[in-house]
Design a protein around this motif. Structure first.
Motif, short mmCIF file in Angstrom:
data_model
loop_
_atom_site.label_atom_id
_atom_site.label_comp_id
_atom_site.label_asym_id
_atom_site.label_seq_id
_atom_site.Cartn_x
_atom_site.Cartn_y
_atom_site.Cartn_z
N HIS A 52 0.67 -1.28 -0.17
CA HIS A 52 -0.06 -0.12 0.01
C HIS A 52 0.94 1.33 -0.09
CE1 HIS A 52 -3.25 2.72 0.80
NE2 HIS A 52 -2.75 2.94 1.98
N ARG A 53 1.94 1.18 0.73
CA ARG A 53 3.00 2.42 0.68
C ARG A 53 3.48 2.60 -0.69
NH1 ARG A 53 3.78 4.67 5.97
NH2 ARG A 53 2.90 3.58 7.41
N GLU A 54 3.96 1.67 -1.47
CA GLU A 54 4.50 1.84 -2.71
C GLU A 54 3.19 2.41 -3.58
OE1 GLU A 54 6.37 -1.70 -4.29
OE2 GLU A 54 7.67 -1.77 -2.43
N ASP A 55 1.88 1.91 -3.42
CA ASP A 55 0.85 2.49 -4.28
C ASP A 55 0.89 3.81 -4.05
OD1 ASP A 55 -1.25 2.36 -5.79
OD2 ASP A 55 -2.50 2.13 -4.48
N GLN A 56 0.88 4.25 -2.85
CA GLN A 56 0.90 5.70 -2.43
C GLN A 56 1.79 6.46 -3.12
OE1 GLN A 56 1.12 6.13 1.92
NE2 GLN A 56 -1.09 5.67 2.06
N PHE A 57 3.05 6.04 -3.16
CA PHE A 57 4.18 6.81 -3.77
C PHE A 57 3.62 7.01 -5.51
CE2 PHE A 57 7.97 7.09 -6.45
CZ PHE A 57 8.38 8.24 -5.97
N ILE A 58 3.22 5.83 -5.98
CA ILE A 58 2.61 6.02 -7.45
C ILE A 58 1.76 6.95 -7.60
CG2 ILE A 58 1.98 4.61 -9.33
CD1 ILE A 58 3.29 2.40 -8.32
N VAL A 59 0.78 7.20 -6.79
CA VAL A 59 -0.23 8.09 -6.78
C VAL A 59 0.22 9.55 -6.91
CG1 VAL A 59 -2.46 8.79 -5.81
CG2 VAL A 59 -2.09 6.46 -6.14
N MET A 60 1.20 9.66 -5.61
CA MET A 60 1.74 11.02 -5.35
C MET A 60 2.56 11.50 -6.72
SD MET A 60 0.98 12.60 -2.55
CE MET A 60 0.69 12.45 -0.87
N ALA A 61 3.32 10.84 -7.25
CA ALA A 61 4.00 10.79 -8.42
C ALA A 61 3.25 11.31 -9.57
CB ALA A 61 5.09 9.88 -8.92
N ASP A 62 2.25 10.35 -9.81
CA ASP A 62 1.26 10.82 -10.82
C ASP A 62 0.66 12.06 -10.77
OD1 ASP A 62 -0.23 10.18 -13.34
OD2 ASP A 62 -1.90 9.19 -12.10
N PHE A 63 0.12 12.62 -9.25
CA PHE A 63 -0.56 13.57 -9.06
C PHE A 63 0.20 15.06 -9.41
CE2 PHE A 63 -1.50 17.22 -5.79
CZ PHE A 63 -2.55 17.63 -6.24
N MET A 64 1.79 14.67 -9.22
CA MET A 64 2.64 15.83 -9.48
C MET A 64 2.64 16.18 -11.01
SD MET A 64 3.08 17.04 -6.73
CE MET A 64 2.40 16.50 -5.01
N GLY A 65 2.18 15.06 -11.95
CA GLY A 65 2.10 15.26 -13.29
C GLY A 65 3.68 15.39 -13.90
N GLU A 66 4.53 14.94 -13.31
CA GLU A 66 5.86 15.14 -13.68
C GLU A 66 6.48 13.84 -14.33
OE1 GLU A 66 8.36 16.57 -10.66
OE2 GLU A 66 7.53 18.45 -10.53
N ALA A 67 5.92 12.55 -13.96
CA ALA A 67 6.62 11.52 -14.26
C ALA A 67 6.29 11.08 -15.88
CB ALA A 67 6.06 10.39 -13.43
N GLU A 68 7.64 10.99 -16.70
CA GLU A 68 7.47 10.54 -17.95
C GLU A 68 7.30 9.11 -18.01
OE1 GLU A 68 10.58 12.24 -19.94
OE2 GLU A 68 9.77 14.53 -19.66
N GLU A 69 8.09 8.50 -16.98
CA GLU A 69 8.05 7.12 -16.63
C GLU A 69 8.34 6.52 -15.24
OE1 GLU A 69 7.51 4.13 -17.15
OE2 GLU A 69 8.51 3.87 -19.10
N ILE A 70 7.81 5.75 -14.85
CA ILE A 70 7.85 5.20 -13.48
C ILE A 70 8.28 3.74 -13.62
CG2 ILE A 70 6.90 4.94 -11.25
CD1 ILE A 70 4.81 6.97 -11.73
N LEU A 71 9.50 3.36 -13.23
CA LEU A 71 9.87 1.93 -13.44
C LEU A 71 9.75 1.56 -11.87
CD1 LEU A 71 13.05 2.48 -15.69
CD2 LEU A 71 10.53 1.81 -16.37
N SER A 72 9.01 0.06 -12.00
CA SER A 72 9.20 -0.44 -10.66
C SER A 72 10.13 -1.59 -10.64
CB SER A 72 7.69 -1.36 -10.55
OG SER A 72 6.63 -0.37 -10.73
#
Length: 297
Positions: free
Chosen positions: A118-138
Motif C-alpha cells: 500500500h505504501r508503494e501504491d501511495q508513492f505512485i499516486v503521489m508521483a502521478d498527481f505531480m504530473g511530472e513522471a514521464e516514466e515510473i519503473l518498478s
C-alpha cells in the motif's frame, strides 16, 4: 567499515528544509509532501560500504528487458535505455499473503505500474498527481554492491524519470528498517549520487497530505463537461484572485446553477493542478481555492 558498539540505526526524519505552512497543490512536488529517512541513517549505512577507488566500475546492475537479463557497471547506467525495463521480480497474488501487490493506472504515463505494498501504491499516486513522471519503473534493476560481509544485493523500489531528471526511490515505513536495510539504502544513495540522480527513502507523508490527495484521486480521470462548468469555474476563481478575495471550495461551487454538479468538477480541476488548495490543512467547504500559478496569466 567498522562501527562502534554505541552506533545504531535511528528512525526516519523529515527532510531538512521542510517548513510548516501552506502546501499549495498546484505548486508543490512529491518531495515537499514526503517524509524521508534521515541523513544520519544514510551516513551510518555509508560507513558499512566499500567505496574504494573504482567502486562504481566494480559494482554491478542487472536489469530485465522482457525476459532478457542485461548487466553492466553502475557507472554506465546513464547510457542504458532503462525505459524499456520490466520489474525485476514477478508480482503474485494469492490468498493469505501479508503484502498487497497490485497495478496502479497512471495518467501521466498512460499505463499501469506495479507495486508490492500500500505504501508503494501511495508513492505512485503521489508521483502521478505531480504530473511530472514521464516514466515510473518498478524494481528497475538488481544492484550488487560491496558492503559488510562481502558482496550484497538490493532491488530499489522505483526509478522516476521526468524532464527534471531521475530519482531512485525506496519506500519503507518509519521504524521498519534495520541496519542491513540502511546499508542497502546507503548503497543506492551512492549510486544515485555518482550518476547525478536524486535518491530518497520515503517513510511516509506529511500530515493530511495523503488523505487530501486521495480525495482528489477519485476525480482524476477524464470527464465530460457538457455544461461548460470548467471554464466558468476557472474564470470565477481568476477574477476573485485578481481582487485578492479568498474563495472557498463551497463559495466557488455555489457560483454555479447546480452546486452539487460543480463540486466533482472542482475536484477534477484540483487533481489536474488547474486549481490549487492547501494540502496541509483539512479539506472541506471552507478550504481556500486558488488558480494555479501557471493559469493566472
Amino acid at each position: 567499515m567498522k562501527r562502534t558498539s554505541g552506533e545504531r540505526a535511528v528512525g526516519s526524519r523529515v527532510l531538512e528544509g521542510q517548513v510548516a505552512g501552506p502546501l499549495w497543490s498546484d505548486a508543490c512536488g512529491w518531495q515537499d509532501l514526503a517524509l524521508f529517512c534521515g541523513d544520519a541513517n544514510l551516513a551510518f549505512g555509508r560507513a558499512m560500504l566499500n567505496l574504494d577507488r573504482g567502486w562504481s566500475a566494480r559494482w554491478r546492475a542487472t536489469w530485465k528487458v522482457g525476459k532478457v537479463k542485461r548487466a553492466g557497471p553502475v557507472a554506465g547506467l546513464n547510457a542504458v535505455p532503462l525505459t524499456g525495463c520490466v520489474p525485476w521480480r514477478g508480482f503474485t497474488w494469492r490468498r493469505g499473503q501479508y503484502h498487497r501487490p497490485g497495478l496502479e493506472p497512471v495518467l501521466s504515463t498512460g499505463r499501469q505500474h506495479a507495486f508490492e505494498s500500500h505504501r508503494e501504491d501511495q508513492f505512485i499516486v503521489m508521483a502521478d498527481f505531480m504530473g511530472e513522471a514521464e516514466e515510473i519503473l518498478s524494481q528497475p534493476f538488481l544492484l550488487k554492491f560491496e558492503g559488510e560481509g562481502g558482496w550484497r544485493e538490493h532491488i530499489p523500489d522505483f526509478l522516476l524519470i521526468s524532464g527534471r531528471g531521475r530519482w531512485l526511490v525506496d519506500v519503507r515505513p518509519e521504524g521498519r528498517m534495520d541496519e542491513d536495510d540502511v546499508m542497502k539504502f546507503a548503497a543506492s544513495s551512492e549510486v544515485a549520487l555518482a550518476l547525478g540522480w536524486g535518491y530518497a527513502v520515503v517513510t511516509g507523508w506529511r500530515a493530511l497530505t495523503w488523505r487530501n490527495v486521495d480525495l482528489l484521486y477519485s476525480r482524476r480521470r477524464p470527464m465530460q463537461d457538457r455544461l461548460g462548468m470548467m471554464p466558468r469555474l476557472l474564470q470565477t476563481a481568476r477574477a476573485a484572485q485578481a481582487l485578492s478575495q479568498p474563495l472557498t471550495f463551497r463559495a466557488l461551487a455555489d457560483t454555479c446553477e447546480f452546486p452539487a454538479l460543480a463540486r466533482p468538477v472542482i475536484l477534477h480541476l484540483l487533481w489536474h493542478r488547474q486549481l490549487g488548495v492547501d494540502l496541509a490543512a483539512p479539506f472541506g467547504d471552507g478550504s481556500v481555492v486558488r488558480v494555479a500559478r501557471e493559469a493566472v496569466r
